[in-house]
Design a protein around this motif. Structure first.
Motif, PDB file in Angstrom:
ATOM      1  N   THR A  96      51.088  51.437 -20.743  1.00  0.00           N
ATOM      2  CA  THR A  96      50.478  51.321 -22.071  1.00  0.00           C
ATOM      3  C   THR A  96      49.268  52.226 -22.249  1.00  0.00           C
ATOM      4  N   GLY A  97      48.775  52.834 -21.175  1.00  0.00           N
ATOM      5  CA  GLY A  97      47.609  53.692 -21.268  1.00  0.00           C
ATOM      6  C   GLY A  97      46.286  52.964 -21.324  1.00  0.00           C
ATOM      7  N   THR A  98      46.320  51.637 -21.193  1.00  0.00           N
ATOM      8  CA  THR A  98      45.082  50.866 -21.276  1.00  0.00           C
ATOM      9  C   THR A  98      44.335  50.830 -19.950  1.00  0.00           C
ATOM     10  N   TRP A  99      44.835  51.560 -18.934  1.00  0.00           N
ATOM     11  CA  TRP A  99      44.139  51.612 -17.649  1.00  0.00           C
ATOM     12  C   TRP A  99      42.749  52.229 -17.810  1.00  0.00           C
ATOM     13  N   ARG A 100      42.575  53.032 -18.861  1.00  0.00           N
ATOM     14  CA  ARG A 100      41.259  53.642 -19.084  1.00  0.00           C
ATOM     15  C   ARG A 100      40.187  52.595 -19.355  1.00  0.00           C
ATOM     16  N   ASP A 101      40.594  51.441 -19.852  1.00  0.00           N
ATOM     17  CA  ASP A 101      39.625  50.386 -20.161  1.00  0.00           C
ATOM     18  C   ASP A 101      39.157  49.633 -18.926  1.00  0.00           C
ATOM     19  N   THR A 102      39.864  49.803 -17.811  1.00  0.00           N
ATOM     20  CA  THR A 102      39.540  48.981 -16.643  1.00  0.00           C
ATOM     21  C   THR A 102      38.151  49.273 -16.089  1.00  0.00           C
TER      22      THR A 102
ATOM     23  N   LEU B  52      41.771  41.523 -17.799  1.00  0.00           N
ATOM     24  CA  LEU B  52      42.995  41.103 -17.112  1.00  0.00           C
ATOM     25  C   LEU B  52      43.102  41.745 -15.738  1.00  0.00           C
ATOM     26  N   TRP B  53      42.868  43.051 -15.659  1.00  0.00           N
ATOM     27  CA  TRP B  53      43.029  43.749 -14.391  1.00  0.00           C
ATOM     28  C   TRP B  53      42.065  43.220 -13.332  1.00  0.00           C
TER      29      TRP B  53
END
Length: 340
Positions: free
Chosen positions: A84-90, A219-220
């Protein structure tokens, strides 16, 4: 040519409609997530009473959660973030003034999962699933008290009464086919009640946390911290658990089972615990995602996973769903008062 002006009333109405749509989306996600946890924890409840996890109890239950469920769940969450590309938010959560909140949530979630596995050994996965659905109500009550959200209505009282009847029926029917009886059965009930309380606090914590930070990074790190906690405890406190873990990882069938449990758990967390609760709140999202999910745990345990069938447990679980709907359903008159 000047842009048309929008009145404050119209802006407020647009905001209200957007909030309503977001809430409905969260409730839909919470409902769709429920069968995933039912399949995952129903399977967990049936496997935890088989070798090699029966070599030592409750160490075997701890190992199943720590070395199969959580690692595969963390892998599934990592894949979700990458796709989803939301790894940048981690990374955005690091250094956040409330980033310690993740540790609280991770500890609560891990304790709840571990209690469910241990309770399944003593009272069976079906009954543990029926009672576990109360976690949503606990989270809703905590959130309502702290956020001053009024849920004490006539429909709420009816819902709570239905929950009491449903749980009483489930316990009455589940006791007949439980793996243990007497003191051990009572201990199993106390353990699942402990899980309900920790999951309930976790539901509220997620709702509060996603108000302050991105849900994806929340979440991560919640899953990552749970994986770290499980590994440290396994190495430091459970020497017998390390032998059971080695046996589990040497058997391809158990690895595949762990992957199914972890994947179902991750899907439920992504759709229900994080999207559902962050959109619909701890009251609506938390109640729906917990109660429905744990109903499916009981249902799948008594059907596809081969636990002794009990119509009373199914009926009791269904009544708890009715009670839940009464709690989260708001009468038109009440909504009209809120809007005015």
């Amino acid at each position: 040519m000047s842009a048309p002006t929008v009145s404050a009333t119209e802006l407020a109405e647009r905001s209200r409609l957007a909030d309503g749509k977001k809430t409905r989306m969260g409730m839909i996600y919470a409902i769709l997530a429920a069968p995933a946890l039912g399949l995952a924890f129903g399977l967990l409840g049936s496997v935890v009473v088989t070798p090699p996890f029966t070599r030592e109890q409750p160490t075997g239950a701890f190992v199943l959660v720590a070395v199969l469920q959580v690692p595969f769940g963390a892998l599934a969450v990592a894949i979700f973030l990458l796709v989803t590309g939301t790894w940048r938010d981690t990374g955005r959560i690091l250094g956040h003034r409330v980033s310690w909140w993740n540790l609280f949530v991770a500890v609560g979630g891990f304790v709840g999962d571990l209690c469910f596995a241990a309770a399944s050994v003593l009272i069976g996965g079906a009954l543990a699933g029926s009672i576990g659905g109360l976690a949503g109500v606990v989270g809703a009550v905590i959130a309502a008290l702290l956020y001053r959200e009024r849920i004490l209505r006539a429909s709420t009282l009816i819902g709570l009464g239905s929950l009491a009847v449903g749980i009483w029926l489930a316990v009455s029917g589940g006791e007949l086919n439980a793996p243990t009886h007497g003191v051990y059965f009572a201990v199993g009930l106390l353990i699942i009640v402990g899980a309900v309380l920790t999951w309930g606090f976790e539901s509220f914590a997620i709702s509060a946390g996603t108000d302050l930070m991105p849900a994806e990074s929340f979440l991560w790190w919640r899953v990552c911290l749970e994986l770290l906690i499980a590994g440290v405890l396994l190495l430091a406190l459970f020497p017998g658990g390390r032998r059971i873990a080695a046996l589990a990882w040497s058997e391809p069938r158990l690895i595949a089972i762990g992957a199914v449990i972890g994947l179902g758990w991750a899907i439920w967390m992504i759709m229900g615990y994080y999207i559902g609760i962050s959109y619909a709140g701890a009251v609506r999202g938390g109640v729906l995602t917990n109660t429905l999910a744990f109903f499916f745990i009981a249902f799948f345990s008594l059907t596809i996973y081969g636990a002794p069938f009990s119509a009373v447990v199914i009926v009791g679980s269904a009544i708890t769903i009715v009670g839940t709907l009464f709690i989260v359903t708001e009468p038109k008159g009440h909504l009209a008062r809120l809007r005015s």
